[in-house]
Scaffold this active site. Structure first.
Site, short mmCIF file in Angstrom:
data_model
loop_
_atom_site.label_atom_id
_atom_site.label_comp_id
_atom_site.label_asym_id
_atom_site.label_seq_id
_atom_site.Cartn_x
_atom_site.Cartn_y
_atom_site.Cartn_z
N CYS A 1 0.84 -1.21 0.00
CA CYS A 1 0.00 0.00 0.00
C CYS A 1 0.88 1.26 0.00
CB CYS A 1 -0.90 -0.01 1.23
SG CYS A 1 -2.02 1.40 1.27
N CYS B 1 0.26 4.90 6.99
CA CYS B 1 -0.37 4.71 8.31
C CYS B 1 0.62 3.99 9.23
CB CYS B 1 -1.66 3.91 8.16
SG CYS B 1 -2.73 4.54 6.83
N CYS C 1 0.36 0.24 10.33
CA CYS C 1 -0.10 -0.78 9.38
C CYS C 1 1.01 -1.63 8.76
CB CYS C 1 -0.92 -0.12 8.28
SG CYS C 1 -1.64 -1.37 7.18
N CYS D 1 -16.45 -9.33 5.54
CA CYS D 1 -15.85 -8.03 5.23
C CYS D 1 -14.59 -8.22 4.40
CB CYS D 1 -15.51 -7.32 6.54
SG CYS D 1 -14.75 -5.71 6.26
N CYS E 1 -19.57 -6.33 3.69
CA CYS E 1 -18.86 -5.13 4.12
C CYS E 1 -17.58 -5.06 3.30
CB CYS E 1 -18.54 -5.22 5.61
SG CYS E 1 -17.57 -3.82 6.22
N CYS F 1 -19.57 1.85 8.76
CA CYS F 1 -18.79 1.20 9.81
C CYS F 1 -17.56 2.07 10.01
CB CYS F 1 -18.42 -0.21 9.39
SG CYS F 1 -17.27 -1.02 10.53
N ARG G 1 -17.89 -2.86 18.00
CA ARG G 1 -17.11 -4.08 17.72
C ARG G 1 -15.79 -4.09 18.48
NH1 ARG G 1 -17.01 -4.06 12.49
NH2 ARG G 1 -19.06 -4.99 12.53
N1 SAM Z 1 -6.63 0.37 3.14
C1 SAM Z 1 -7.93 0.66 3.60
C2 SAM Z 1 -7.96 1.84 4.54
O1 SAM Z 1 -7.00 2.09 5.23
O2 SAM Z 1 -8.99 2.49 4.59
C3 SAM Z 1 -8.65 -0.51 4.23
C4 SAM Z 1 -7.93 -1.48 5.13
S1 SAM Z 1 -7.20 -0.83 6.63
C5 SAM Z 1 -6.16 -2.14 7.10
C6 SAM Z 1 -8.57 -0.81 7.77
C7 SAM Z 1 -8.32 -0.38 9.18
O3 SAM Z 1 -7.66 -1.40 9.91
C8 SAM Z 1 -7.46 0.84 9.43
O4 SAM Z 1 -8.15 2.03 9.23
C9 SAM Z 1 -7.11 0.67 10.90
O5 SAM Z 1 -8.06 1.29 11.72
C10 SAM Z 1 -7.13 -0.84 11.10
N2 SAM Z 1 -5.77 -1.37 11.34
C11 SAM Z 1 -4.79 -1.52 10.43
N3 SAM Z 1 -3.67 -2.00 10.98
C12 SAM Z 1 -3.95 -2.16 12.31
C13 SAM Z 1 -3.19 -2.61 13.42
N4 SAM Z 1 -1.92 -2.98 13.31
N5 SAM Z 1 -3.78 -2.65 14.63
C14 SAM Z 1 -5.07 -2.27 14.76
N6 SAM Z 1 -5.83 -1.84 13.74
C15 SAM Z 1 -5.29 -1.77 12.53
C1 DTB Z 2 -11.24 -2.44 11.45
O1 DTB Z 2 -11.56 -1.43 12.11
N1 DTB Z 2 -10.38 -3.36 11.87
C2 DTB Z 2 -10.17 -4.36 10.86
C3 DTB Z 2 -11.18 -3.96 9.77
N2 DTB Z 2 -11.67 -2.71 10.24
C4 DTB Z 2 -10.80 -3.95 8.38
C5 DTB Z 2 -8.76 -4.49 10.44
C6 DTB Z 2 -7.80 -4.82 11.56
C7 DTB Z 2 -6.46 -5.03 10.96
C8 DTB Z 2 -5.45 -5.48 11.96
C9 DTB Z 2 -4.10 -5.66 11.36
C10 DTB Z 2 -4.01 -6.71 10.30
O2 DTB Z 2 -4.52 -7.84 10.51
O3 DTB Z 2 -3.41 -6.44 9.28
FE1 SF4 Z 3 -2.80 1.22 3.37
FE2 SF4 Z 3 -2.72 0.08 5.74
FE3 SF4 Z 3 -3.17 2.68 5.59
FE4 SF4 Z 3 -5.06 0.93 4.74
S1 SF4 Z 3 -4.33 1.19 6.82
S2 SF4 Z 3 -4.36 2.80 3.68
S3 SF4 Z 3 -3.76 -0.70 3.96
S4 SF4 Z 3 -1.28 1.63 4.95
#
Ligand code: SAM
Ligand code: DTB
Ligand code: SF4
Length: 335
Positions: free
Chosen positions: A69, A73, A76, A113, A144, A204, A276
């Site tokens: 990506c 973030c 992430c 989802c 979702c 959501c 959730r």
């Molecule tokens: N890329 C898209 C976005 O960011 O909108 C969708 C997927 S992203 C992984 C969805 C959500 O997962 C993020 O907004 C964040 O709140 C959560 N998330 C991602 N990495 C995480 C982590 N290491 N621990 C907890 N929540 C996480």
């Molecule tokens: C949300 O709030 N939490 C989920 C879902 N929406 C997409 C994602 C959590 C991701 C946790 C880190 C991972 O598994 O990569």
């Molecule tokens: Fe990309 Fe992760 Fe940020 Fe979603 S949360 S936009 S997958 S870097």
């Protein structure tokens, strides 16, 4: 600081309640500051007022496009710029997604989802995800998707394909946001949420805690979510899953009782929302999870994987539900 009385946020009809309540940061801070038992008592009362207290909704996640990506973030593991163990994977084939969704349904999930590691979907990709949505919904599951920022018209396309919910988190309060993400603003996210709402898709939207933020920041996150008009139908509260290689790896762990307090504040301020208990459950004791359910969490991610990190397996959660006398909630989608 005065906390609004309990019945100000009550309503026989969820829709009315969702449009009415407004919370300031100070009011939510005052909730956080309550003695733990008082806070939980109040949250549990709100929960019982709006929901069958022992029913928990089960959502299964699938990463349909993983890693690589372009965003930054800080939490992430899928951001290309951080060096984590996540292996990049192109958009999955329709059949793979449908087979995984079928299994999720057999295991008892009511919602599926699909997540993609994009800044936002390109038209060709969105077309393929729309096909996935239609096929998953045909299995009798709620759908979702979480695909990042949406441009004009994209939410409508997903709605036409049968999307029930779009997940897009505001992640954290404005004052903390800039230290976590620089490649998209909170306003970008709010614009996407507006498009989702206008297309008639359920929202959501939640955030992550345990990123080193203060209690005031957690209160500001909850106040901001509760003040969306209307507040989201579904509110995921994620505890940071720390992944080696991401900037937030090594952040001091959040006190689990503070996580429970955050759930309670979400329940009180968004009484008719599904709250959730999201990422971080694998690292949480059963006792803390039980407190979260008591505090008003009524939805979980179900299945051994979140997107790229672990989650309790199905057997483990079945045993937990049995111990606590919880049962899976039936689909509510009103479709
Ligand atoms: N890329 C898209 C976005 O960011 O909108 C969708 C997927 S992203 C992984 C969805 C959500 O997962 C993020 O907004 C964040 O709140 C959560 N998330 C991602 N990495 C995480 C982590 N290491 N621990 C907890 N929540 C996480
Ligand atoms: C949300 O709030 N939490 C989920 C879902 N929406 C997409 C994602 C959590 C991701 C946790 C880190 C991972 O598994 O990569
Ligand atoms: Fe990309 Fe992760 Fe940020 Fe979603 S949360 S936009 S997958 S870097």
């Amino acid at each position: 600081m005065d906390i609004p009385p309990l019945n100000e946020h009550r309503s026989a009809r969820a829709d009315t309640a969702r449009a009415s309540a407004r919370w300031s940061v100070e009011q939510v801070e005052a909730l956080f500051a309550l003695p733990f038992s008082d806070l939980l008592h109040r949250a549990h009362g709100v929960h019982r007022e709006h929901f069958e207290p022992n029913a928990v909704q089960l959502s299964t996640l699938l990463s349909v496009k993983t890693g690589g990506c372009p965003e930054d973030c800080g939490y992430c593991p899928q951001a290309a710029r951080y060096h984590t163990d996540v292996a990049d994977e192109d958009l999955l084939a329709l059949e793979t997604v449908v087979a995984t969704a079928r299994l999720a349904k057999e295991n008892g999930a009511t919602r599926f989802c699909m997540g993609a590691a994009w800044r936002g979907p390109k038209p060709r990709d969105l077309e393929r995800v729309a096909q996935m949505v239609t096929a998953v919904r045909a299995l009798g599951l709620e759908t979702c998707a979480t695909l990042g920022l949406l441009k004009e018209g994209q939410a409508e396309q997903l709605k036409s394909a049968g999307l029930d919910y779009y997940n897009h988190n505001i992640d954290t309060a404005p004052e903390f946001y800039g230290g976590i993400i620089t490649t998209r603003t909170q306003q970008d996210r709010l614009d996407t949420l507006g498009r989702v709402r206008r297309a008639g898709i359920r929202v959501c939207c939640g955030g992550i805690i345990g990123m080193g933020e203060s209690r005031r920041t957690r209160a500001a996150l909850i106040a901001q979510l509760a003040s969306l008009d209307p507040y989201p139908e579904s509110v995921p509260i994620n505890n940071l899953v720390q992944v080696a290689g991401t900037p937030l790896h090594g952040t001091p762990e959040l006190d689990p009782l503070e996580f429970v307090r955050t759930i309670a504040c979400a329940r009180i301020t968004m009484p008719a929302a599904m709250v959730r208990l999201s990422a971080g459950r694998q690292q949480m004791s059963e006792a803390v999870q039980a407190l979260c359910f008591h505090a008003g969490a009524n939805s979980i991610f179900y299945g051994e994987k979140l997107l790229t990190t672990g989650n309790p397996d199905v057997e483990h959660d079945r045993r937990l539900f049995e111990k606590l006398g919880l049962r899976p909630m039936e689909a509510d989608s009103g479709r």
